[in-house]
Every structure is written in structure tokens, then in C-alpha cells.
Design a protein around this motif. Structure first.
Motif, PDB file in Angstrom:
ATOM      1  N   VAL A 163      92.372  77.522  38.098  1.00 56.74           N
ATOM      2  CA  VAL A 163      92.440  77.975  36.708  1.00 56.74           C
ATOM      3  C   VAL A 163      91.453  77.176  35.862  1.00 56.74           C
ATOM      4  N   ALA A 164      91.437  75.869  36.054  1.00 56.27           N
ATOM      5  CA  ALA A 164      90.532  75.011  35.275  1.00 56.27           C
ATOM      6  C   ALA A 164      89.072  75.397  35.489  1.00 56.27           C
ATOM      7  N   VAL A 165      88.706  75.674  36.718  1.00 55.24           N
ATOM      8  CA  VAL A 165      87.327  76.077  37.015  1.00 55.24           C
ATOM      9  C   VAL A 165      87.007  77.412  36.348  1.00 55.24           C
ATOM     10  N   LEU A 166      87.896  78.381  36.530  1.00 56.61           N
ATOM     11  CA  LEU A 166      87.636  79.719  35.982  1.00 56.61           C
ATOM     12  C   LEU A 166      87.534  79.706  34.457  1.00 56.61           C
ATOM     13  N   ASN A 167      88.302  78.832  33.812  1.00 54.10           N
ATOM     14  CA  ASN A 167      88.305  78.770  32.340  1.00 54.10           C
ATOM     15  C   ASN A 167      87.406  77.671  31.783  1.00 54.10           C
ATOM     16  N   ARG A 168      86.658  77.022  32.648  1.00 55.87           N
ATOM     17  CA  ARG A 168      85.721  75.959  32.245  1.00 55.87           C
ATOM     18  C   ARG A 168      86.423  74.844  31.467  1.00 55.87           C
ATOM     19  N   ALA A 169      87.568  74.430  32.006  1.00 53.95           N
ATOM     20  CA  ALA A 169      88.369  73.367  31.388  1.00 53.95           C
ATOM     21  C   ALA A 169      88.215  72.092  32.210  1.00 53.95           C
ATOM     22  N   GLU A 170      87.127  71.409  31.978  1.00 54.60           N
ATOM     23  CA  GLU A 170      86.786  70.193  32.731  1.00 54.60           C
ATOM     24  C   GLU A 170      87.879  69.126  32.616  1.00 54.60           C
ATOM     25  N   TYR A 171      88.423  68.959  31.415  1.00 54.62           N
ATOM     26  CA  TYR A 171      89.483  67.962  31.201  1.00 54.62           C
ATOM     27  C   TYR A 171      90.654  68.231  32.142  1.00 54.62           C
ATOM     28  N   GLU A 172      91.077  69.479  32.211  1.00 52.02           N
ATOM     29  CA  GLU A 172      92.194  69.864  33.069  1.00 52.02           C
ATOM     30  C   GLU A 172      91.859  69.615  34.539  1.00 52.02           C
ATOM     31  N   PHE A 173      90.662  69.995  34.946  1.00 52.04           N
ATOM     32  CA  PHE A 173      90.257  69.806  36.341  1.00 52.04           C
ATOM     33  C   PHE A 173      90.314  68.330  36.705  1.00 52.04           C
ATOM     34  N   GLU A 174      89.651  67.507  35.909  1.00 53.60           N
ATOM     35  CA  GLU A 174      89.591  66.068  36.214  1.00 53.60           C
ATOM     36  C   GLU A 174      90.974  65.424  36.189  1.00 53.60           C
ATOM     37  N   ALA A 175      91.833  65.877  35.289  1.00 56.34           N
ATOM     38  CA  ALA A 175      93.184  65.312  35.200  1.00 56.34           C
ATOM     39  C   ALA A 175      94.003  65.630  36.458  1.00 56.34           C
ATOM     40  N   HIS A 176      93.680  66.721  37.136  1.00 55.64           N
ATOM     41  CA  HIS A 176      94.480  67.129  38.295  1.00 55.64           C
ATOM     42  C   HIS A 176      93.871  66.784  39.641  1.00 55.64           C
TER      43      HIS A 176
END
Length: 176
Positions: free
Chosen positions: A74-87
Motif C-alpha cells: 500500500v505504501a509503495v502504491l500510494n507513494r507513502a515513504e514514511y509509512e514504508f520506512e516505518a514498517h
């Protein structure tokens, strides 16, 4: 990345938030992340968010690798770097390999050798829910054949919840 679009609430500066801050600290390992410092601008939203996301992350029967895989996708598809890195740390703890995480990060075609059949199906469901919203009957039939009703509900809720998280992060320019 642009500046965060709303004020950040510094923990401990608003006495009326003390109880909520304590709840967040207890469920989030003793600290209040930047995301929650933004959410504290609305105590009812921060409280509801904490309850919902805690249920999704900590009280679900979904195996941790599948949950974290969906969250990262989801983070990748929505370009949410913060979310990706946090997980990423959670995904590693859940057993996803660095190679699989790096494959997800690119947003490219998945290397089938890096993912199990269940993981591949979760990635497909995540893509359909995130990109198209409506999930084709054929995909959902495969999901319901592999997972029981509780797992289906929790998996769909996880993907939906993290679409909310990523869209909130991106809209308000919350980044590391």
C-alpha cells in the motif's frame, strides 16, 4: 518533500491531551511518532485512529508477514515513504527478507521466487483494492478459498486501513 501542512503537537504541551498521549505511548512502544503528533491536532481522530490501527496491527489473526507485506505494498502504491520506512523493521521481524522488501520498494513486477502463494495472493488483493477499489470476483474467490471469513475481513480491513494511513501521510506531507 514539502513542509508538513499542519502544526505538529509537541507531546506534553497540551494538558488536555495527557491521557491520550499516555495511551498512544503505551501502545506504540513509549514514544509518540510524528504521525501521532499531527493526529493530536484532533483528539477524537487521534483516539479513534489509535484504537482502529491497534486492532489491525496487534489483534488480528492475519500472519504478520502477510499483514506487513500488504502494508508495504500500500505504501509503495500510494507513494507513502514514511509509512514504508516505518514498517520495514516490522516486515523484517515478521520474516520478510530484505530482498523481498527491496523488490516491493521498486514497485516493479514481483519476483515470484521471493513470495509464497499466499503472499502473492495478498499482493494481488492489495493492488486491486488500492488501485481499483473494486476487487474482481475471481480474485476474491481465490482469497476466500485460501483464508477463512475472519482472516478475509481482517486482511481487507488491514489494506483499507493502511490506504487511509498512507493517504493521510501524503496529503499532509508527513515524511521522515
Amino acid at each position: 518533500m514539502s513542509q508538513i501542512r499542519v502544526p505538529v503537537v509537541t507531546p506534553g504541551t497540551r494538558p488536555e491531551l495527557a491521557e491520550l498521549e499516555d495511551t498512544i505511548k503505551k501502545s506504540r512502544g513509549g514514544n509518540i511518532s510524528l504521525l501521532y503528533q499531527v493526529l493530536l491536532n484532533s483528539a477524537p481522530i487521534a483516539s479513534g485512529w489509535e484504537q482502529m490501527l491497534s486492532a489491525v496491527r496487534n489483534h488480528s489473526s492475519i500472519p504478520a508477514d502477510l499483514r506487513e507485506l500488504a502494508i508495504l505494498r500500500v505504501a509503495v502504491l500510494n507513494r507513502a515513504e514514511y509509512e514504508f520506512e516505518a514498517h520495514v523493521p516490522h516486515a523484517l521481524t515478521a520474516g520478510l527478507t530484505k530482498q523481498a522488501i527491496d523488490n516491493l520498494r521498486t514497485g516493479a513486477v514481483f519476483d515470484a521466487q521471493l513470495f509464497t502463494e499466499s503472499q502473492t495472493l495478498v499482493l494481488e488483493l492489495t493492488d486491486k483494492m488500492t488501485r481499483e477499489v473494486a476487487v474482481p470476483d475471481a480474485v476474491m474467490a481465490r482469497v476466500t478459498a485460501r483464508f477463512n471469513a475472519q482472516e478475509v475481513v481482517e486482511l481487507v480491513a488491514t489494506i483499507a486501513a493502511y490506504n487511509m494511513v498512507s493517504r493521510f501521510l501524503v496529503a499532509l506531507a508527513i515524511a521522515h
